[in-house]
Motif scaffolding. Sequence first.
Motif, PDB file in Angstrom:
ATOM      1  N   UNK A   1     118.115  39.035  24.822  1.00  0.00           N
ATOM      2  CA  UNK A   1     118.361  39.953  25.939  1.00  0.00           C
ATOM      3  C   UNK A   1     117.105  40.201  26.768  1.00  0.00           C
ATOM      4  N   UNK A   2     116.074  39.388  26.593  1.00  0.00           N
ATOM      5  CA  UNK A   2     114.841  39.559  27.338  1.00  0.00           C
ATOM      6  C   UNK A   2     114.380  38.224  27.896  1.00  0.00           C
ATOM      7  N   UNK A   3     113.616  38.292  28.981  1.00  0.00           N
ATOM      8  CA  UNK A   3     112.988  37.105  29.546  1.00  0.00           C
ATOM      9  C   UNK A   3     111.687  36.849  28.814  1.00  0.00           C
ATOM     10  N   UNK A   4     111.349  35.574  28.692  1.00  0.00           N
ATOM     11  CA  UNK A   4     110.098  35.220  28.033  1.00  0.00           C
ATOM     12  C   UNK A   4     108.947  35.297  29.031  1.00  0.00           C
ATOM     13  N   UNK A   5     107.748  35.477  28.470  1.00  0.00           N
ATOM     14  CA  UNK A   5     106.537  35.505  29.282  1.00  0.00           C
ATOM     15  C   UNK A   5     105.453  34.753  28.551  1.00  0.00           C
ATOM     16  N   UNK A   6     104.448  34.293  29.275  1.00  0.00           N
ATOM     17  CA  UNK A   6     103.328  33.577  28.688  1.00  0.00           C
ATOM     18  C   UNK A   6     102.068  34.368  28.973  1.00  0.00           C
ATOM     19  N   UNK A   7     101.185  34.448  27.966  1.00  0.00           N
ATOM     20  CA  UNK A   7      99.954  35.212  28.096  1.00  0.00           C
ATOM     21  C   UNK A   7      98.823  34.459  27.439  1.00  0.00           C
ATOM     22  N   UNK A   8      97.567  34.696  27.863  1.00  0.00           N
ATOM     23  CA  UNK A   8      96.426  34.046  27.209  1.00  0.00           C
ATOM     24  C   UNK A   8      96.369  34.460  25.747  1.00  0.00           C
ATOM     25  N   UNK A   9      95.926  33.535  24.942  1.00  0.00           N
ATOM     26  CA  UNK A   9      95.904  33.802  23.504  1.00  0.00           C
ATOM     27  C   UNK A   9      94.916  34.889  23.176  1.00  0.00           C
TER      28      UNK A   9
ATOM     29  N   UNK B   1      94.652  28.345  34.037  1.00  0.00           N
ATOM     30  CA  UNK B   1      95.773  29.105  33.506  1.00  0.00           C
ATOM     31  C   UNK B   1      96.590  29.710  34.654  1.00  0.00           C
ATOM     32  N   UNK B   2      95.897  30.349  35.586  1.00  0.00           N
ATOM     33  CA  UNK B   2      96.586  30.982  36.725  1.00  0.00           C
ATOM     34  C   UNK B   2      97.317  29.940  37.558  1.00  0.00           C
ATOM     35  N   UNK B   3      96.684  28.803  37.781  1.00  0.00           N
ATOM     36  CA  UNK B   3      97.294  27.761  38.608  1.00  0.00           C
ATOM     37  C   UNK B   3      98.553  27.213  37.938  1.00  0.00           C
ATOM     38  N   UNK B   4      98.494  27.008  36.653  1.00  0.00           N
ATOM     39  CA  UNK B   4      99.666  26.498  35.935  1.00  0.00           C
ATOM     40  C   UNK B   4     100.830  27.483  36.016  1.00  0.00           C
TER      41      UNK B   4
ATOM     42  N   UNK C   1     101.369  29.950  38.259  1.00  0.00           N
ATOM     43  CA  UNK C   1     101.880  30.085  39.634  1.00  0.00           C
ATOM     44  C   UNK C   1     102.655  28.847  40.070  1.00  0.00           C
ATOM     45  N   UNK C   2     102.149  27.667  39.721  1.00  0.00           N
ATOM     46  CA  UNK C   2     102.834  26.425  40.089  1.00  0.00           C
ATOM     47  C   UNK C   2     104.205  26.358  39.433  1.00  0.00           C
ATOM     48  N   UNK C   3     104.267  26.732  38.156  1.00  0.00           N
ATOM     49  CA  UNK C   3     105.545  26.722  37.443  1.00  0.00           C
ATOM     50  C   UNK C   3     106.518  27.711  38.071  1.00  0.00           C
ATOM     51  N   UNK C   4     106.029  28.868  38.455  1.00  0.00           N
ATOM     52  CA  UNK C   4     106.875  29.896  39.063  1.00  0.00           C
ATOM     53  C   UNK C   4     107.487  29.397  40.373  1.00  0.00           C
ATOM     54  N   UNK C   5     106.637  28.840  41.240  1.00  0.00           N
ATOM     55  CA  UNK C   5     107.120  28.363  42.547  1.00  0.00           C
ATOM     56  C   UNK C   5     108.097  27.212  42.362  1.00  0.00           C
ATOM     57  N   UNK C   6     107.772  26.272  41.490  1.00  0.00           N
ATOM     58  CA  UNK C   6     108.634  25.099  41.299  1.00  0.00           C
ATOM     59  C   UNK C   6     109.991  25.485  40.729  1.00  0.00           C
TER      60      UNK C   6
ATOM     61  N   UNK D   1     105.373  25.825  32.733  1.00  0.00           N
ATOM     62  CA  UNK D   1     104.069  26.448  32.473  1.00  0.00           C
ATOM     63  C   UNK D   1     103.458  25.954  31.174  1.00  0.00           C
ATOM     64  N   UNK D   2     104.264  25.887  30.133  1.00  0.00           N
ATOM     65  CA  UNK D   2     103.716  25.452  28.836  1.00  0.00           C
ATOM     66  C   UNK D   2     103.287  23.998  28.882  1.00  0.00           C
ATOM     67  N   UNK D   3     104.042  23.169  29.587  1.00  0.00           N
ATOM     68  CA  UNK D   3     103.638  21.765  29.706  1.00  0.00           C
ATOM     69  C   UNK D   3     102.300  21.653  30.415  1.00  0.00           C
ATOM     70  N   UNK D   4     102.140  22.430  31.481  1.00  0.00           N
ATOM     71  CA  UNK D   4     100.894  22.381  32.246  1.00  0.00           C
ATOM     72  C   UNK D   4      99.730  22.912  31.415  1.00  0.00           C
ATOM     73  N   UNK D   5      99.965  24.046  30.718  1.00  0.00           N
ATOM     74  CA  UNK D   5      98.882  24.631  29.916  1.00  0.00           C
ATOM     75  C   UNK D   5      98.495  23.729  28.754  1.00  0.00           C
TER      76      UNK D   5
END
Length: 627
Positions: free
Chosen positions: A274-282, A293-296, A298-303, A255-259
């Motif tokens: 002990x937590x999973x990371x998440x990405x959010x709009x700045x 942003x949404x496409x990046x 979702x694509x990262x999640x599926x891949x 996701x970060x590479x795509x964004x």
Amino acid sequence: MRRSVLIRFLGLSLAVALGAVIATAVIATYSTSEKLQGEIDQNTSQLQADGDIYGKLTAYAADHPTWAGVDKLVNSLSDQTGRRIALTESDGTVIADSARTLGAGPELPSLPAATVDARAGANGLFVTSSPSTVAGRAESVATTRAMLSAGGGGQFVSSRMVGSPEWGLTEAEKRQRTDLANQAIACWQAQGKQGQAISRPDGVPVLTWQAPAADGVNVMKFPTVGRDDDPCVPAALYAPSAKAAAVNKDEIRRATECLTAAGEQYDLLGDSPNMLQAVAPRNGDTGQMSETFIDCVNTAHVAALTPYVAPEAKLYLGAKSSFNVFSGEGLARTAATALGVLLIAALVMVFAGRRLVRPILALTGAAQRMTNGDHAARVPVTGRDEVARLGHAFNAMAESIQHHDHQRKAMVSDVAHELRTPLANIKGYLVASEDGVVPLDRELVTSLLEEAGLLERLVADLQDLALADAGKLRIHPELKDLSELAQQVVSAHRPAAEAAGVSLVAEVTGPAPAIVDNARVRQALGNLVSNAIRFTPADGTVLVGVRRVGDGYNLTVTDNGAGIAEEHLPYLFDRFYRAEHSRSRTTGGSGLGLAITKHLVEAHRGTISATSRLGHGSSFTIYLPAK
């Protein structure tokens, strides 16, 4: 009055068909009502059952990289829910089908009920509307789902969302969490708190404890790290599984590479181990996320999930038949109905068949009796149907056979008598002449010739009848004058008429040309004249006339003799029949003359008839066409 056999058979067939239709309607109505009632009863739980199927298949997809072996789960769910379940790939290739037998199954519905895709179940990046809400996000989601699964009334198939911290826990990780939960409970008990660890269906422990509320009622609470700040609850209890951490790491990288490549601004949330990371709009507003942003994300999640979960599949759901004629209950019901219909049909056939067969059996018995020589056999006849007409025809045939048999016997007796008399006379004269008792003079020879002539005529008559029966009675037609022919017959029989004291007269008015066989017509007319002379007393009269009628001529022979009784008239032209049963040489005859005459006339395409009044004489008429 009995109906037509055809109508009775038609009625019988319709009765049997009606019984079959009624039986079919009963089965159809019963099974349809049963099916509708079953659907009504199951309708309230149908969505829940379908959701259960979808959830368990999604859980299977989340835990397996392929669909291999899913057929066992599909068949098990089908047996539990009574639904037909089928999974196919995107191109329609069947993965599993509960209705599939020996590699084949019924046609699938045109549209799938749902698409099973574990990769679309949840976004592992957990994009949130505010960075402050990220803390404890994974724990709260997992705890809430665990609560509902453990005792909150919902029936979740699994609390392990794909990509969540608890997704992909190994057995060792589950045992580790159980140990941590037991440590937390021991810590609570040391503090005077009542807590327990609820084990979910997947084996993951969930901590609960009761806290007093303001109204004095204890409330069950589900502690989570980051919110309750309970020192007894270790943070490692809610740490992500190794698989979830690996997927999250790969997902964040993609996701970060795509964004970055797209120039999108983002923030990484959740830096605790002990937590999973998440990405959010700045800007922190997820409602204003760009399509990029949404496409990046979702694509990262599926891949990231693709190597760990089964590929997308189409789910087809259908209802199993509530009444199957080949099932145990259906087969028994169908067999019972079929037996009932067959029993009714058999009873109807036996009842109706006996009435139909009874006259046929009577005919068969009568025919067998006739075969054995009982020509008096008859059958009782009632009604007007086809069987009745057959009975009448049989009786008429039997009557005719009996009549002709009687005539045959009489003919044998008559022929024997007619042959015996001249033969006896001839033999007697010859023996007497041989012994010298009677001289062999001219008078004796003349008498012998007369007797031989009688034998010759009898044999000739028999031969003519044999030829007529064989269809070999030949005629040689030529143009002849019937008036002249009648006069010739009268001239030939005048000596016999004079000897009998009978007046023989020809009444002709002129030429009567016709194409006939001269000899055969003379023979026929001569037979009638000979009979008339024989049965006319002395001083009687015999008239032979010729008269034009239409396209032909009537040749009549009328006498004023004894006449013929009315009951004899229908049989006059039958062979061997004699109205006068006397065996007198002068009146008896052989009974063949009129039969021969009829055959001769019919050979000319003519007809012959007779009228008579007893004591007033008789009249015979021959009609011959002119051409």
